[in-house]
Design an enzyme around this catalytic site. Structure first.
Site, PDB file in Angstrom:
ATOM      1  N   HIS A  52      45.378  43.230  58.844  1.00  0.00           N
ATOM      2  CA  HIS A  52      46.208  43.524  57.730  1.00  0.00           C
ATOM      3  C   HIS A  52      45.355  43.430  56.747  1.00  0.00           C
ATOM      4  O   HIS A  52      44.696  42.867  56.398  1.00  0.00           O
ATOM      5  CB  HIS A  52      47.551  43.159  57.963  1.00  0.00           C
TER       6      HIS A  52
ATOM      7  N   GLN B 209      35.257  41.999  45.337  1.00  0.00           N
ATOM      8  CA  GLN B 209      34.346  40.907  45.958  1.00  0.00           C
ATOM      9  C   GLN B 209      34.083  40.403  47.064  1.00  0.00           C
ATOM     10  O   GLN B 209      34.787  41.031  48.010  1.00  0.00           O
ATOM     11  CB  GLN B 209      33.758  40.077  45.436  1.00  0.00           C
TER      12      GLN B 209
ATOM     13  N   ARG C 177      70.158  38.910  38.804  1.00  0.00           N
ATOM     14  CA  ARG C 177      69.125  39.007  37.392  1.00  0.00           C
ATOM     15  C   ARG C 177      68.290  40.269  37.440  1.00  0.00           C
ATOM     16  O   ARG C 177      67.474  40.453  36.217  1.00  0.00           O
ATOM     17  CB  ARG C 177      68.232  37.508  37.983  1.00  0.00           C
TER      18      ARG C 177
ATOM     19  N   SER D 272      36.882  40.754  34.635  1.00  0.00           N
ATOM     20  CA  SER D 272      36.215  41.308  33.571  1.00  0.00           C
ATOM     21  C   SER D 272      34.693  42.345  33.406  1.00  0.00           C
ATOM     22  O   SER D 272      33.885  42.545  32.294  1.00  0.00           O
ATOM     23  CB  SER D 272      34.569  40.267  33.930  1.00  0.00           C
TER      24      SER D 272
ATOM     25  N   LYS E  33      54.766  40.011  35.532  1.00  0.00           N
ATOM     26  CA  LYS E  33      55.498  39.292  35.925  1.00  0.00           C
ATOM     27  C   LYS E  33      54.446  37.725  35.891  1.00  0.00           C
ATOM     28  O   LYS E  33      53.529  37.662  36.767  1.00  0.00           O
ATOM     29  CB  LYS E  33      55.607  39.006  37.807  1.00  0.00           C
TER      30      LYS E  33
ATOM     31  N   HIS F  56      46.474  42.961  52.671  1.00  0.00           N
ATOM     32  CA  HIS F  56      47.700  42.840  50.831  1.00  0.00           C
ATOM     33  C   HIS F  56      47.359  43.423  50.108  1.00  0.00           C
ATOM     34  O   HIS F  56      46.841  42.976  49.362  1.00  0.00           O
ATOM     35  CB  HIS F  56      47.711  41.236  51.130  1.00  0.00           C
TER      36      HIS F  56
ATOM     37  N   ASN G 127      26.939  38.388  43.851  1.00  0.00           N
ATOM     38  CA  ASN G 127      26.879  37.997  42.847  1.00  0.00           C
ATOM     39  C   ASN G 127      26.118  37.146  41.654  1.00  0.00           C
ATOM     40  O   ASN G 127      25.338  36.198  42.357  1.00  0.00           O
ATOM     41  CB  ASN G 127      28.447  37.393  42.856  1.00  0.00           C
TER      42      ASN G 127
ATOM     43  N   CYS H  90      27.106  49.624  36.675  1.00  0.00           N
ATOM     44  CA  CYS H  90      26.187  50.836  36.398  1.00  0.00           C
ATOM     45  C   CYS H  90      24.628  51.289  37.171  1.00  0.00           C
ATOM     46  O   CYS H  90      23.996  50.452  37.184  1.00  0.00           O
ATOM     47  CB  CYS H  90      26.539  51.846  35.465  1.00  0.00           C
TER      48      CYS H  90
ATOM     49  N   HIS I  95      31.150  54.423  36.791  1.00  0.00           N
ATOM     50  CA  HIS I  95      31.874  54.063  35.946  1.00  0.00           C
ATOM     51  C   HIS I  95      34.328  54.303  35.228  1.00  0.00           C
ATOM     52  O   HIS I  95      34.594  52.695  35.567  1.00  0.00           O
ATOM     53  CB  HIS I  95      31.485  53.910  34.769  1.00  0.00           C
TER      54      HIS I  95
ATOM     55  N   CYS J  20      27.449  48.660  30.669  1.00  0.00           N
ATOM     56  CA  CYS J  20      28.051  48.408  32.116  1.00  0.00           C
ATOM     57  C   CYS J  20      26.704  47.542  33.069  1.00  0.00           C
ATOM     58  O   CYS J  20      26.036  48.224  33.112  1.00  0.00           O
ATOM     59  CB  CYS J  20      28.654  49.509  32.980  1.00  0.00           C
TER      60      CYS J  20
ATOM     61  N   HIS K 239      34.668  47.967  41.696  1.00  0.00           N
ATOM     62  CA  HIS K 239      34.086  46.592  41.795  1.00  0.00           C
ATOM     63  C   HIS K 239      35.522  46.266  43.179  1.00  0.00           C
ATOM     64  O   HIS K 239      36.323  45.788  43.176  1.00  0.00           O
ATOM     65  CB  HIS K 239      33.300  46.087  41.496  1.00  0.00           C
TER      66      HIS K 239
ATOM     67  N   TYR L 143      60.663  27.469  37.962  1.00  0.00           N
ATOM     68  CA  TYR L 143      60.775  26.716  39.420  1.00  0.00           C
ATOM     69  C   TYR L 143      59.774  27.364  40.414  1.00  0.00           C
ATOM     70  O   TYR L 143      59.009  26.409  40.722  1.00  0.00           O
ATOM     71  CB  TYR L 143      62.262  28.062  39.016  1.00  0.00           C
ATOM     72  N   GLU L 144      59.196  28.635  39.772  1.00  0.00           N
ATOM     73  CA  GLU L 144      58.264  29.204  40.620  1.00  0.00           C
ATOM     74  C   GLU L 144      56.587  28.514  41.450  1.00  0.00           C
ATOM     75  O   GLU L 144      56.354  27.812  41.964  1.00  0.00           O
ATOM     76  CB  GLU L 144      57.824  30.179  40.371  1.00  0.00           C
TER      77      GLU L 144
ATOM     78  N   ASN M  98      40.104  42.870  41.970  1.00  0.00           N
ATOM     79  CA  ASN M  98      41.268  42.339  41.330  1.00  0.00           C
ATOM     80  C   ASN M  98      40.775  43.702  40.208  1.00  0.00           C
ATOM     81  O   ASN M  98      39.659  44.017  39.732  1.00  0.00           O
ATOM     82  CB  ASN M  98      40.707  41.142  40.469  1.00  0.00           C
TER      83      ASN M  98
ATOM     84  N   HIS N 276      34.707  48.763  35.715  1.00  0.00           N
ATOM     85  CA  HIS N 276      33.281  49.763  36.831  1.00  0.00           C
ATOM     86  C   HIS N 276      34.536  49.129  38.300  1.00  0.00           C
ATOM     87  O   HIS N 276      34.503  48.448  38.119  1.00  0.00           O
ATOM     88  CB  HIS N 276      31.894  48.932  36.906  1.00  0.00           C
TER      89      HIS N 276
END
Length: 341
Positions: A298, A170, A28, A163, A313, A300, A77, A55, A115, A52, A168, A318-319, A155, A166
């Site tokens: 480990h 978590q 595919r 969001s 992606k 990821h 947080n 900062c 930043h 920010c 960072h 199906y997923e 992230n 800067h």
């Protein structure tokens, strides 16, 4: 009929860490793409952004002011998903409807005061300072009597839901062990009970002998595309030595871990010549007071980009209803990443 070939024919691959399967459809990858393409915003961030909330010296949303920090900076947080003061409680006598309260602590780690940096822009010494903070926070949060799991993650990029640009990450520390790490605990424990060896130690040995999916390595860590990868350029950083958590890392290992993160993130940025988005996170033993000899440290990395900087992606169809599926084989992704070192 021709003989079965992983590079050409549809097949399923088993993930021994999760106990789940992924459908691989390499043919595919040749189809033309007419699906959604994400906009790629230009990275014009200044070294300091007065608007920010991460900062140095700026006021955050809760009214508190950040110190004039010069390296990593950690704070609880302001919009935490988990709260330490949540009272104990549960739905009772409700048949199939089940819920229970969850206590926890959420923290933000600013990797750098600048930043406009990412981990790929930072030098190994600066990333090692981040690793030092991860180690300290894992040990301190894990020592609390109501914390049984410490999830450290990042992230990167708005496409992954970040969001704030800067640099960072978590930490979410909580009473329960979430489903993903709980599955890895179960799978690793079963393998260790049968073989008296670490599942990932045996897996790394096999990958090092084949070399097909290895991206890079140093004295203490291996970076590879796992055989069972779901995301297009998914990778793992796995310690060569079998140990359970980041608290057991020595100074040389922390520096080598920082080196692996730096080199991998730099390679990612070369794939489509863009600051590569991803979600990444450390997986390590629970902090429930048990030894967990089965656990093998480990990390990821789950990047969403598929064909270009503008094609992402999605998990659909199906997923969502069946099981994960990918078009580009792990071997093809590894070869692509390895060529960019």
């Amino acid at each position: 009929m021709s003989s079965f070939n992983l590079a050409d024919h549809p097949h399923r691959r088993y993930n021994p860490l999760s106990g789940e399967w992924v459908l691989v459809s390499p043919h595919r990858a040749k189809r033309p793409w007419q699906g959604q393409q994400e906009e790629v915003p230009a990275d014009t961030r200044p070294a300091y952004d007065p608007t920010c909330y991460l900062c140095p010296t700026n006021v955050r949303a809760n009214g508190e002011r950040n110190p004039d920090y010069t390296a990593t900076y950690v704070f609880e947080n302001d919009f935490a998903a988990l709260q330490p003061g949540t009272p104990d409680g549960a739905l009772q006598n409700t048949g199939l409807l089940r819920a229970e309260s969850e206590r926890g602590i959420c923290k933000v780690i600013c990797f750098s005061p600048q930043h406009n940096l990412t981990l790929s822009d930072m030098d190994v010494t600066a990333i090692k300072q981040v690793v030092d903070v991860w180690q300290r926070e894992y040990e301190e949060l894990g020592a609390l009597d109501f914390i049984n799991h410490v999830q450290i993650f990042e992230n990167k990029g708005s496409v992954m839901g970040s969001s704030n640009p800067h640099p960072h990450g978590q930490i979410w520390a909580q009473r329960s062990v979430p489903a993903g790490p709980a599955n890895e605990t179960r799978q690793q424990a079963a393998y260790f009970a049968e073989h008296q060896r670490s599942l990932l130690q045996d897996y790394v040995a096999q990958e090092l002998s084949e070399k097909t999916r290895i991206i890079l390595e140093n004295e203490h860590f291996v970076v590879l595309v796992p055989f069972w990868a779901v995301w297009p350029f998914e990778t793992m950083i796995i310690s060569k030595r079998h140990f359970q958590h980041i608290g057991q890392m020595g100074e040389e290992e922390k520096l080598a871990f920082a080196d692996a993160i730096k080199r991998l993130s730099a390679v990612y940025d070369k794939v489509f010549n863009v600051s590569f988005p991803y979600s990444s996170g450390l997986h390590q033993s629970p902090t429930d007071g048990q030894a967990h000899p089965e656990w093998h440290f480990h990390m990821h990395f789950y990047p969403p980009l598929l064909r270009s900087a503008s094609v992402k992606k999605f998990m659909v169809g199906y997923e969502l209803l069946g099981e994960p599926q990918r078009d580009i084989t792990a071997e093809t992704s590894a070869e692509r990443l390895r060529s960019l070192i």
